[in-house]
Design a protein around this motif. Structure first.
Motif, PDB file in Angstrom:
ATOM      1  N   UNK A  98       0.830  -1.215   0.000  1.00 13.36           N
ATOM      2  CA  UNK A  98       0.000   0.000   0.000  1.00 13.36           C
ATOM      3  C   UNK A  98       0.856   1.254   0.000  1.00 13.36           C
ATOM      4  N   UNK A  99       1.953   1.241   0.774  1.00 10.57           N
ATOM      5  CA  UNK A  99       2.836   2.406   0.825  1.00 10.57           C
ATOM      6  C   UNK A  99       3.483   2.668  -0.535  1.00 10.57           C
ATOM      7  N   UNK A 100       3.922   1.602  -1.191  1.00 14.38           N
ATOM      8  CA  UNK A 100       4.546   1.774  -2.512  1.00 14.38           C
ATOM      9  C   UNK A 100       3.564   2.371  -3.518  1.00 14.38           C
ATOM     10  N   UNK A 101       2.303   1.931  -3.445  1.00 10.31           N
ATOM     11  CA  UNK A 101       1.310   2.405  -4.397  1.00 10.31           C
ATOM     12  C   UNK A 101       0.827   3.809  -4.093  1.00 10.31           C
ATOM     13  N   UNK A 102       1.019   4.278  -2.857  1.00  8.71           N
ATOM     14  CA  UNK A 102       0.585   5.628  -2.501  1.00  8.71           C
ATOM     15  C   UNK A 102       1.709   6.650  -2.643  1.00  8.71           C
ATOM     16  N   UNK A 103       2.926   6.175  -2.904  1.00  2.00           N
ATOM     17  CA  UNK A 103       4.078   7.049  -3.058  1.00  2.00           C
ATOM     18  C   UNK A 103       4.346   7.296  -4.549  1.00  2.00           C
ATOM     19  N   UNK A 104       5.161   8.299  -4.862  1.00  2.00           N
ATOM     20  CA  UNK A 104       5.512   8.558  -6.265  1.00  2.00           C
ATOM     21  C   UNK A 104       6.485   7.512  -6.804  1.00  2.00           C
TER      22      UNK A 104
END
Length: 261
Positions: A98-104
């Protein structure tokens, strides 16, 4: 910045982002347990099966020290894929996905990072098993091009399996359950193949199934590439199997990835 904007912004940095995620994956899995799995267990399997079956097959005129290591390589490509599937489940459970997908971050970098780290583990397994086999009498007899083909085919097999195990891993947040689930098809596929005995050692009605299973086809291609007279003839069916399976498994993994996202 939204995830979509981050993805668009990160296209030019795919290699750098993928490399960073691959490094993170490698560090995360570089535990004492993994070193035992990839550095000790292959040695035990090679010498253990040689001890059990070497003399038996020598009486049938089969050089088991040459016959066995390609099968152990294929077996450990399953291990690479299965541990990757469990790692995907752990990433989902921890919120890393989730963090990877919410980051640039370019979303493709997540895939690149996973495949790159799995390729490193696959090459490590090939090196360890080949070196162990060399001590036991195994030799690459066909020259540098055949050796390169051997390594590339083994890694392609691992990454094709990884596409399947990723689909399973991303559908769960329980790494242990994923590992247990993946062990069932692994054991069935490796035992119902020419990994440890020739196809003609099976009952006649089962022999065609064993001979033409994708696992057997890949193993026979690896054996051909390691032989004194390497032939690309057995390699093309293996490549065809892997290409077809990769399309199916990649579609399943992409679909599961969208749902997990």
């Amino acid at each position: 910045m939204t995830a979509a904007t981050g993805t668009e912004h990160g296209i030019g940095n795919l290699v750098a982002q993928g490399s960073a995620l691959a490094g993170r994956n490698l560090r995360q899995r570089a535990s004492a347990e993994m070193l035992v799995v990839f550095g000790v267990f292959p040695v035990i399997f090679v010498f253990g099966f040689l001890l059990l079956f070497g003399r038996l097959f020598a009486e049938r005129g089969l050089d088991y020290a040459q016959f066995l290591p390609p099968a152990i390589v294929a077996q450990w490509m399953f291990t690479v894929a299965n541990t990757s599937g469990a790692a995907s489940a752990a990433d989902r459970a921890s919120g890393m996905l989730t963090r990877c997908l919410s980051m640039p971050v370019n979303r493709a970098a997540v895939v690149v990072g996973r495949l790159a780290s799995d390729a490193v583990w696959a090459v490590l397994a090939v090196v360890v098993i080949s070196a162990t086999g060399y001590v036991a009498g195994f030799r690459f007899q066909g020259g540098a091009l055949a050796v390169l083909g051997f390594v590339l085919l083994a890694v392609a097999f691992a990454l094709t399996l990884t596409a399947a195990t990723t689909a399973v891993g991303l559908s769960s947040t329980d790494p242990e359950a994923v590992a247990a689930t993946l062990n069932l098809p692994y054991l069935a596929l490796i035992m119902l193949s020419t990994a440890f005995v020739p196809a003609d050692a099976f009952p006649g009605w089962l022999e065609p199934v064993i001979r033409y299973s994708p696992v057997s086809v890949v193993i026979e291609a690896l054996r051909s590439l390691a032989s004194a007279t390497p032939s690309w003839g057995p390699v093309w069916p293996a490549v065809a199997w892997l290409a077809g399976l990769l399309v199916i498994f990649s579609w399943a993994a992409a679909r599961t990835f969208r749902r997990a996202r």
